[in-house]
Design a protein around this motif. Structure first.
Motif, PDB file in Angstrom:
ATOM      1  N   GLY A 185      25.456 -48.419  40.008  1.00  0.00           N
ATOM      2  CA  GLY A 185      25.197 -49.046  38.713  1.00  0.00           C
ATOM      3  C   GLY A 185      25.499 -48.124  37.554  1.00  0.00           C
ATOM      4  O   GLY A 185      26.029 -48.555  36.520  1.00  0.00           O
ATOM      5  N   GLY A 186      25.178 -46.830  37.703  1.00  0.00           N
ATOM      6  CA  GLY A 186      25.496 -45.876  36.652  1.00  0.00           C
ATOM      7  C   GLY A 186      26.987 -45.636  36.526  1.00  0.00           C
ATOM      8  O   GLY A 186      27.515 -45.466  35.419  1.00  0.00           O
ATOM      9  N   THR A 187      27.676 -45.659  37.646  1.00  0.00           N
ATOM     10  CA  THR A 187      29.117 -45.406  37.640  1.00  0.00           C
ATOM     11  C   THR A 187      29.879 -46.546  36.977  1.00  0.00           C
ATOM     12  O   THR A 187      30.809 -46.317  36.195  1.00  0.00           O
ATOM     13  CB  THR A 187      29.618 -45.200  39.083  1.00  0.00           C
ATOM     14  OG1 THR A 187      28.825 -44.188  39.706  1.00  0.00           O
ATOM     15  CG2 THR A 187      31.075 -44.777  39.106  1.00  0.00           C
ATOM     16  N   ILE A 188      29.493 -47.786  37.257  1.00  0.00           N
ATOM     17  CA  ILE A 188      30.224 -48.904  36.642  1.00  0.00           C
ATOM     18  C   ILE A 188      29.857 -49.079  35.175  1.00  0.00           C
ATOM     19  O   ILE A 188      30.587 -49.763  34.446  1.00  0.00           O
ATOM     20  CB  ILE A 188      30.070 -50.221  37.431  1.00  0.00           C
ATOM     21  CG1 ILE A 188      28.626 -50.712  37.455  1.00  0.00           C
ATOM     22  CG2 ILE A 188      30.635 -50.064  38.842  1.00  0.00           C
ATOM     23  CD1 ILE A 188      28.492 -52.104  38.085  1.00  0.00           C
ATOM     24  N   ILE A 189      28.770 -48.463  34.726  1.00  0.00           N
ATOM     25  CA  ILE A 189      28.532 -48.426  33.283  1.00  0.00           C
ATOM     26  C   ILE A 189      29.659 -47.636  32.617  1.00  0.00           C
ATOM     27  O   ILE A 189      30.206 -48.045  31.585  1.00  0.00           O
ATOM     28  CB  ILE A 189      27.161 -47.812  32.968  1.00  0.00           C
ATOM     29  CG1 ILE A 189      26.032 -48.772  33.374  1.00  0.00           C
ATOM     30  CG2 ILE A 189      27.048 -47.485  31.466  1.00  0.00           C
ATOM     31  CD1 ILE A 189      24.646 -48.194  33.223  1.00  0.00           C
ATOM     32  N   THR A 190      30.028 -46.495  33.219  1.00  0.00           N
ATOM     33  CA  THR A 190      31.151 -45.721  32.699  1.00  0.00           C
ATOM     34  C   THR A 190      32.433 -46.539  32.739  1.00  0.00           C
ATOM     35  O   THR A 190      33.251 -46.496  31.811  1.00  0.00           O
ATOM     36  CB  THR A 190      31.327 -44.417  33.497  1.00  0.00           C
ATOM     37  OG1 THR A 190      30.152 -43.621  33.351  1.00  0.00           O
ATOM     38  CG2 THR A 190      32.530 -43.623  33.004  1.00  0.00           C
ATOM     39  N   ASP A 191      32.620 -47.305  33.803  1.00  0.00           N
ATOM     40  CA  ASP A 191      33.779 -48.187  33.917  1.00  0.00           C
ATOM     41  C   ASP A 191      33.836 -49.145  32.731  1.00  0.00           C
ATOM     42  O   ASP A 191      34.883 -49.338  32.104  1.00  0.00           O
ATOM     43  CB  ASP A 191      33.693 -48.969  35.238  1.00  0.00           C
ATOM     44  CG  ASP A 191      34.943 -49.771  35.540  1.00  0.00           C
ATOM     45  OD1 ASP A 191      35.707 -49.357  36.423  1.00  0.00           O
ATOM     46  OD2 ASP A 191      35.156 -50.831  34.903  1.00  0.00           O
ATOM     47  N   VAL A 192      32.688 -49.734  32.398  1.00  0.00           N
ATOM     48  CA  VAL A 192      32.624 -50.667  31.272  1.00  0.00           C
ATOM     49  C   VAL A 192      32.954 -49.961  29.966  1.00  0.00           C
ATOM     50  O   VAL A 192      33.745 -50.449  29.149  1.00  0.00           O
ATOM     51  CB  VAL A 192      31.223 -51.314  31.184  1.00  0.00           C
ATOM     52  CG1 VAL A 192      31.054 -52.078  29.870  1.00  0.00           C
ATOM     53  CG2 VAL A 192      31.002 -52.246  32.358  1.00  0.00           C
ATOM     54  N   LEU A 193      32.357 -48.798  29.756  1.00  0.00           N
ATOM     55  CA  LEU A 193      32.565 -48.075  28.511  1.00  0.00           C
ATOM     56  C   LEU A 193      34.029 -47.697  28.314  1.00  0.00           C
ATOM     57  O   LEU A 193      34.555 -47.746  27.198  1.00  0.00           O
ATOM     58  CB  LEU A 193      31.697 -46.816  28.489  1.00  0.00           C
ATOM     59  CG  LEU A 193      30.186 -47.035  28.426  1.00  0.00           C
ATOM     60  CD1 LEU A 193      29.453 -45.707  28.581  1.00  0.00           C
ATOM     61  CD2 LEU A 193      29.787 -47.721  27.131  1.00  0.00           C
ATOM     62  N   LYS A 194      34.695 -47.330  29.396  1.00  0.00           N
ATOM     63  CA  LYS A 194      36.071 -46.866  29.271  1.00  0.00           C
ATOM     64  C   LYS A 194      37.084 -48.009  29.223  1.00  0.00           C
ATOM     65  O   LYS A 194      38.075 -47.937  28.482  1.00  0.00           O
ATOM     66  CB  LYS A 194      36.405 -45.905  30.416  1.00  0.00           C
ATOM     67  CG  LYS A 194      35.647 -44.585  30.304  1.00  0.00           C
ATOM     68  CD  LYS A 194      36.239 -43.510  31.184  1.00  0.00           C
ATOM     69  CE  LYS A 194      35.618 -42.167  30.865  1.00  0.00           C
ATOM     70  NZ  LYS A 194      36.238 -41.067  31.615  1.00  0.00           N
ATOM     71  N   LYS A 195      36.833 -49.054  29.996  1.00  0.00           N
ATOM     72  CA  LYS A 195      37.799 -50.165  30.017  1.00  0.00           C
ATOM     73  C   LYS A 195      37.568 -51.157  28.889  1.00  0.00           C
ATOM     74  O   LYS A 195      38.509 -51.760  28.380  1.00  0.00           O
ATOM     75  CB  LYS A 195      37.720 -50.907  31.351  1.00  0.00           C
ATOM     76  CG  LYS A 195      38.367 -50.175  32.499  1.00  0.00           C
ATOM     77  CD  LYS A 195      38.681 -51.098  33.669  1.00  0.00           C
ATOM     78  CE  LYS A 195      37.503 -51.929  34.107  1.00  0.00           C
ATOM     79  NZ  LYS A 195      37.751 -52.698  35.334  1.00  0.00           N
ATOM     80  N   HIS A 196      36.304 -51.340  28.520  1.00  0.00           N
ATOM     81  CA  HIS A 196      35.973 -52.387  27.553  1.00  0.00           C
ATOM     82  C   HIS A 196      35.490 -51.830  26.223  1.00  0.00           C
ATOM     83  O   HIS A 196      35.132 -52.589  25.331  1.00  0.00           O
ATOM     84  CB  HIS A 196      34.916 -53.322  28.155  1.00  0.00           C
ATOM     85  CG  HIS A 196      35.357 -53.990  29.423  1.00  0.00           C
ATOM     86  ND1 HIS A 196      36.109 -55.146  29.439  1.00  0.00           N
ATOM     87  CD2 HIS A 196      35.192 -53.640  30.727  1.00  0.00           C
ATOM     88  CE1 HIS A 196      36.363 -55.493  30.697  1.00  0.00           C
ATOM     89  NE2 HIS A 196      35.823 -54.586  31.492  1.00  0.00           N
ATOM     90  N   GLY A 197      35.454 -50.517  26.081  1.00  0.00           N
ATOM     91  CA  GLY A 197      35.043 -49.893  24.829  1.00  0.00           C
ATOM     92  C   GLY A 197      33.539 -49.703  24.760  1.00  0.00           C
ATOM     93  O   GLY A 197      32.779 -50.506  25.304  1.00  0.00           O
ATOM     94  N   GLY A 198      33.105 -48.646  24.077  1.00  0.00           N
ATOM     95  CA  GLY A 198      31.685 -48.336  24.006  1.00  0.00           C
ATOM     96  C   GLY A 198      30.980 -48.921  22.802  1.00  0.00           C
ATOM     97  O   GLY A 198      29.802 -48.644  22.582  1.00  0.00           O
ATOM     98  N   GLY A 199      31.677 -49.747  22.018  1.00  0.00           N
ATOM     99  CA  GLY A 199      31.090 -50.262  20.785  1.00  0.00           C
ATOM    100  C   GLY A 199      29.874 -51.136  20.973  1.00  0.00           C
ATOM    101  O   GLY A 199      29.042 -51.256  20.082  1.00  0.00           O
ATOM    102  N   GLY A 200      29.758 -51.771  22.142  1.00  0.00           N
ATOM    103  CA  GLY A 200      28.629 -52.670  22.375  1.00  0.00           C
ATOM    104  C   GLY A 200      27.495 -52.036  23.134  1.00  0.00           C
ATOM    105  O   GLY A 200      26.561 -52.730  23.544  1.00  0.00           O
ATOM    106  N   VAL A 201      27.556 -50.710  23.341  1.00  0.00           N
ATOM    107  CA  VAL A 201      26.525 -50.006  24.101  1.00  0.00           C
ATOM    108  C   VAL A 201      26.021 -48.824  23.282  1.00  0.00           C
ATOM    109  O   VAL A 201      26.822 -48.051  22.742  1.00  0.00           O
ATOM    110  CB  VAL A 201      27.053 -49.519  25.467  1.00  0.00           C
ATOM    111  CG1 VAL A 201      25.959 -48.805  26.247  1.00  0.00           C
ATOM    112  CG2 VAL A 201      27.597 -50.696  26.276  1.00  0.00           C
ATOM    113  N   ASP A 202      24.706 -48.669  23.203  1.00  0.00           N
ATOM    114  CA  ASP A 202      24.106 -47.584  22.434  1.00  0.00           C
ATOM    115  C   ASP A 202      23.654 -46.455  23.352  1.00  0.00           C
ATOM    116  O   ASP A 202      24.296 -45.424  23.450  1.00  0.00           O
ATOM    117  CB  ASP A 202      22.925 -48.126  21.623  1.00  0.00           C
ATOM    118  CG  ASP A 202      22.316 -47.074  20.706  1.00  0.00           C
ATOM    119  OD1 ASP A 202      22.945 -46.021  20.502  1.00  0.00           O
ATOM    120  OD2 ASP A 202      21.203 -47.311  20.195  1.00  0.00           O
TER     121      ASP A 202
END
Length: 317
Positions: free
Chosen positions: A160-177
């Motif tokens: 779960g922690g690893t795919i958070i990084t996947d989301v941040l890198k592929k989909h941008g970190g603008g929606g995550v604080d």
């Protein structure tokens, strides 16, 4: 076959549990027709047993779409690990976060695995991490849309922690604080050397068939991990809290979970036993560690405040 086997195993598990845990009769039957909310659990083992019977249960306090979060906080998305589910991963954490005023949301991802492990009830997240990251991105977008918040915080255990990084890198970190991970396979795992051995002897196809693509993707040095970390560990604008346990026997070596701070990001790496030697959590039991839960609350707090307990927590394995 998958559905039949899951049902048979779930039925066998149901017969083994007492009616005082799950309930019987018409009231219990009515509960099955709606999303099942499982009871608060003190440890992973009890949550795992419950989820064998209710593989799609959600934790108490999760997915209340009418929730109003405490001032200064965003909705919190909880992301389970490999071979786990949203209930057994967060049966203790989700209600404790809710009691503290956080609005928490969770889901099961990777539910369509064809590998052997995926045939067991409540075993999810066995599919490839890239697709699992896409599922997480879509769920986070739904949370933002339904709650009206521009940003969410994310808490992820293991994969779960690893795919958070996947989301941040592929989909941008603008929606995550804020991001909190524990036991995450950020840099892959040797699985106490077994993962390395599987790669060395060319057994990745057998691993994929038996344990799923997720197992292959998380081996240290895999194509997936290499690509994920090629441009650094973090993205700008995100605050990371990364928690490890010295007794982790799944995400190994345990220090590999730590992140290196990149431009515009903030990283706090924490070993669970620092300052609390009586917490001997392993990879599974850390999900219910009071210390880890308090560290998570503090990481999510707008001013980074909160009391952190030091209590015994025993390993599962």
């Amino acid at each position: 076959m998958q559905i039949t086997l899951r049902r048979l195993l779930a039925a066998a598990g149901a017969a083994a549990l007492s009616s005082t845990v799950l309930g019987t009769g018409p009231a219990a039957a009515e509960t099955q027709q709606a999303p099942v909310t499982g009871p608060y659990q003190l440890n992973f083992s009890a949550a795992l047993l419950y989820s064998l019977v209710q593989p799609d249960a959600q934790a108490a306090g999760a997915n209340d779409w009418d929730c109003t979060p405490r001032a200064g906080t965003q909705p919190v998305v909880l992301v389970h690990g490999t071979y786990a589910n949203q209930y057994n991963s967060f049966a203790r954490m989700a209600p404790e976060l809710a009691w503290a005023g956080y609005c928490v949301y969770s889901f099961n991802y990777g539910t369509d695995g064809t590998d052997v492990a995926a045939q067991l009830p409540g075993v999810y997240g066995t599919t490839g991490l890239s697709d699992n990251g896409d599922e997480l991105a879509a769920f986070a977008a739904t949370v933002r849309q339904r709650t009206g918040f521009a940003e969410v915080d994310m808490v992820g255990w293991s994969q779960g922690g690893t795919i958070i990084t996947d989301v941040l890198k592929k989909h941008g970190g603008g929606g995550v604080d804020d991001v909190v991970t524990y036991g995450a396979t950020h840099h892959g795992t040797t699985l106490l050397g077994l993962g390395t051995l599987a790669t060395a002897v060319g057994a990745t196809d057998l691993t994929r068939a038996g344990l799923g693509q997720a197992a292959v993707d998380q081996i240290q040095g895999s194509d997936y991990i290499t690509a994920l970390t090629a441009d650094g560990d973090t993205v700008p604008g995100v605050d990371y809290t990364v928690i490890a346990t010295r007794y982790d026997e799944v995400s190994t070596p345990y220090q590999a979970t730590f992140l290196e701070e990149g431009p515009g990001a903030s990283v706090t790496n924490i070993t669970l036993q620092d300052g609390c030697g009586i917490d001997v959590s392993d990879h599974l039991s850390m999900t219910a560690s009071p210390r880890l839960i308090d560290l998570t609350k503090r990481a999510l707090h707008p001013q980074g405040r909160g009391y952190v307990r030091c209590l015994p927590n025993t390993p599962v394995l």
